[in-house]
Design an enzyme around this catalytic site. Structure first.
Site, mmCIF file in Angstrom:
data_model
loop_
_atom_site.group_PDB
_atom_site.id
_atom_site.type_symbol
_atom_site.label_atom_id
_atom_site.label_comp_id
_atom_site.label_asym_id
_atom_site.label_seq_id
_atom_site.Cartn_x
_atom_site.Cartn_y
_atom_site.Cartn_z
ATOM 1 C CE1 TYR A 52 22.832 38.518 41.734
ATOM 2 C CE2 TYR A 52 25.065 38.792 40.524
ATOM 3 C CZ TYR A 52 23.519 38.818 40.560
ATOM 4 O OH TYR A 52 22.695 39.166 39.429
ATOM 5 C CE1 TYR A 188 18.049 37.772 34.618
ATOM 6 C CE2 TYR A 188 17.979 40.126 34.286
ATOM 7 C CZ TYR A 188 17.175 38.994 34.677
ATOM 8 O OH TYR A 188 16.016 39.138 35.318
#
Length: 279
Positions: A52, A188
């Site tokens: 990320y 998610y």
């Protein structure tokens, strides 16, 4: 419900948490403020990953002084998921987040390295206290069966998968498998990654009507629906402190059976796909 048992970990974890995919696209200070506002509002389950970008470093700054309040999760990319690679990747994540442990560590998606190696690496980390539990992400039922065969029962803490109003296919088999095997299901991208229903659309009006009845937001209604089952959690991402607080409203929102039926009809789960949807 504010918290519920997180799979086989014995931990009570906030049902609504905070995701961080692409949070590094937000100004650093705003991203940190959003995560801290979420923690203050009870969204203490924070999820990140080594892939990320600056996400882990942002999380590390956000939880400075709050580590004991947070259930912290990160993920290893499949390319690093050899037995030794898992350990190295985890240690790097710990350094970026300035912490000595993760509450849960996940394989980001199935890869080419033998799953036996990955799980052995997870168990090495768990033995050394660098992680307290481990799980998987983007695993379909066949993948889950393999992980269970290798690890044995009550080792897989969670499976993190795509789950939003317009993508409910995991309800066919993945959620039932997780429920039957004591595995938490973490959804998610609960707002559809930019595809949340427009307020002027039919879908949006249905959501808006239910939200108005509860004096809350359509996003909170979506989160309450997506965590209506006992083993489900959701990790919405936001870079705005005010939105994090709004998301937290879903923790106390109880939809009626009629409202759930309305949402199930408006956002049908459709047929079971041949492959597991993922981003």
């Amino acid at each position: 419900m504010d918290t519920r048992g997180f799979g086989s970990t014995g931990r009570q974890v906030s049902v609504i948490g905070q995701g961080t995919w692409r949070i590094d696209g937000t100004a650093w200070s705003e991203a940190v403020a959003a995560l801290r506002a979420g923690v203050d509002a009870g969204l203490t389950h924070i999820d990140t990953a080594e892939m990320y970008g600056d996400g882990e470093a942002i999380v590390g700054e956000a939880i400075d002084g709050l580590r004991e309040e947070v259930f912290l999760v990160s993920k290893v990319v499949p390319g690093n998921a050899t037995r030794r690679g898992v350990v190295r990747a985890c240690e790097q994540s710990l350094r970026r987040m300035r912490t000595d442990r993760l509450d849960c560590y996940l394989l980001h998606w199935p890869g080419s390295h033998p799953l036996e190696e990955t799980i052995a690496g997870f168990e090495d980390l768990r033995r050394d206290g660098k992680i307290l539990a481990w799980g998987v992400s983007n695993f379909d039922v066949d993948d889950l069966d393999e992980a269970l065969r290798i690890a044995g029962p009550y080792r897989i803490a969670c499976n993190q998968v795509l789950y939003h109003l317009r993508e409910r296919s995991i309800e066919h088999a993945v959620i039932p498998w997780c429920a039957a095997n004591g595995v938490a299901m973490v959804g998610y991208s609960p707002f559809g990654s930019g595809d949340f229903p427009d307020p002027a659309s039919t879908d949006g009006r249905v959501l808006g009507g239910i939200a108005q009845a509860h004096e809350t937001t359509p996003h909170a209604v979506a989160l309450a629906f997506l965590t209506r089952l006992d083993n489900t959690f959701s990790i919405p991402k936001t870079g705005r402190a005010e939105r994090a607080v709004e998301n937290a409203a879903a923790r106390d929102l109880k939809l009626t059976e009629a409202e759930i039926a309305t949402l199930e009809a408006q956002f049908p789960r459709g047929r079971r796909p041949r492959t597991l949807p993922m981003l």
